[in-house]
Scaffold this motif. Structure first.
Motif, PDB file in Angstrom:
ATOM      1  N   UNK A  62       0.840  -1.200   0.000  1.00  0.00           N
ATOM      2  CA  UNK A  62       0.000   0.000   0.000  1.00  0.00           C
ATOM      3  C   UNK A  62       0.872   1.247   0.000  1.00  0.00           C
ATOM      4  N   UNK A  63       1.915   1.234   0.800  1.00  0.00           N
ATOM      5  CA  UNK A  63       2.809   2.388   0.871  1.00  0.00           C
ATOM      6  C   UNK A  63       3.584   2.582  -0.422  1.00  0.00           C
ATOM      7  N   UNK A  64       3.928   1.480  -1.103  1.00  0.00           N
ATOM      8  CA  UNK A  64       4.735   1.569  -2.318  1.00  0.00           C
ATOM      9  C   UNK A  64       3.913   1.821  -3.559  1.00  0.00           C
ATOM     10  N   UNK A  65       2.583   1.730  -3.477  1.00  0.00           N
ATOM     11  CA  UNK A  65       1.776   1.897  -4.681  1.00  0.00           C
ATOM     12  C   UNK A  65       2.108   3.228  -5.335  1.00  0.00           C
ATOM     13  N   UNK A  66       2.436   3.190  -6.596  1.00  0.00           N
ATOM     14  CA  UNK A  66       2.825   4.392  -7.318  1.00  0.00           C
ATOM     15  C   UNK A  66       4.315   4.647  -7.271  1.00  0.00           C
ATOM     16  N   UNK A  67       5.045   3.870  -6.462  1.00  0.00           N
ATOM     17  CA  UNK A  67       6.498   3.983  -6.372  1.00  0.00           C
ATOM     18  C   UNK A  67       7.101   3.146  -7.495  1.00  0.00           C
ATOM     19  N   UNK A  68       7.614   3.796  -8.515  1.00  0.00           N
ATOM     20  CA  UNK A  68       8.113   3.097  -9.696  1.00  0.00           C
ATOM     21  C   UNK A  68       9.333   2.226  -9.390  1.00  0.00           C
ATOM     22  N   UNK A  69       9.993   2.413  -8.247  1.00  0.00           N
ATOM     23  CA  UNK A  69      11.152   1.581  -7.919  1.00  0.00           C
ATOM     24  C   UNK A  69      10.738   0.162  -7.562  1.00  0.00           C
ATOM     25  N   UNK A  70       9.464  -0.067  -7.329  1.00  0.00           N
ATOM     26  CA  UNK A  70       9.000  -1.398  -6.972  1.00  0.00           C
ATOM     27  C   UNK A  70       9.147  -2.365  -8.148  1.00  0.00           C
ATOM     28  N   UNK A  71       8.988  -1.889  -9.377  1.00  0.00           N
ATOM     29  CA  UNK A  71       9.025  -2.777 -10.532  1.00  0.00           C
ATOM     30  C   UNK A  71      10.395  -3.430 -10.739  1.00  0.00           C
ATOM     31  N   UNK A  72      11.497  -2.680 -10.683  1.00  0.00           N
ATOM     32  CA  UNK A  72      12.810  -3.346 -10.799  1.00  0.00           C
ATOM     33  C   UNK A  72      13.058  -4.341  -9.664  1.00  0.00           C
ATOM     34  N   UNK A  73      12.527  -4.052  -8.482  1.00  0.00           N
ATOM     35  CA  UNK A  73      12.678  -4.991  -7.370  1.00  0.00           C
ATOM     36  C   UNK A  73      11.857  -6.258  -7.615  1.00  0.00           C
ATOM     37  N   UNK A  74      10.679  -6.111  -8.213  1.00  0.00           N
ATOM     38  CA  UNK A  74       9.887  -7.287  -8.589  1.00  0.00           C
ATOM     39  C   UNK A  74      10.665  -8.170  -9.563  1.00  0.00           C
ATOM     40  N   UNK A  75      11.322  -7.542 -10.539  1.00  0.00           N
ATOM     41  CA  UNK A  75      12.124  -8.280 -11.526  1.00  0.00           C
ATOM     42  C   UNK A  75      13.263  -9.015 -10.831  1.00  0.00           C
TER      43      UNK A  75
END
Length: 106
Positions: A62-75
């Motif tokens: 919830x806190x990270x929603x909209x935080x584009x840095x989450x996508x590279x971490x998902x990868x």
């Protein structure tokens, strides 16, 4: 709807969400740590070499929603869990989740 009602509904939702790890929704998901954060990684239904990655903790998500840095971490989480490289052209990001195919021929 009054403001106080909206706040009560939002608080109730966040209280419920705080009790749930996303990996519990997919018993086959693997939980890995990337940069000190937990991520759930699982196979996409009907796909042999395609996986999803997303933050494991709903509060954090919830806190990270909209935080584009989450996508590279998902990868990175997908690569860590599978031991394979993500195919960049296959990456699809949505909300807090990343779907991607992997190439396991090193």
């Amino acid at each position: 709807m009054k403001t106080s009602s909206i706040i009560m509904v939002a608080t109730s939702f966040l209280s419920f969400a705080g009790c749930t790890e996303l990996s519990s929704m997919d018993p086959d998901a693997q939980v890995v740590s990337v940069s000190g954060r937990e991520f759930a990684v699982g196979r996409l239904a009907g796909q042999r070499n395609a996986f999803y990655g997303r933050p494991n903790n709903v509060d954090a998500a919830t806190l990270w929603y909209g935080d584009m840095s989450i996508f590279p971490q998902n990868v990175k989480a997908i690569e860590k869990a599978t031991g394979c490289r993500v195919i960049p052209e296959s990456i699809v990001n949505s909300g807090i989740k990343t779907d991607a195919a992997v190439n396991c021929s090193h």
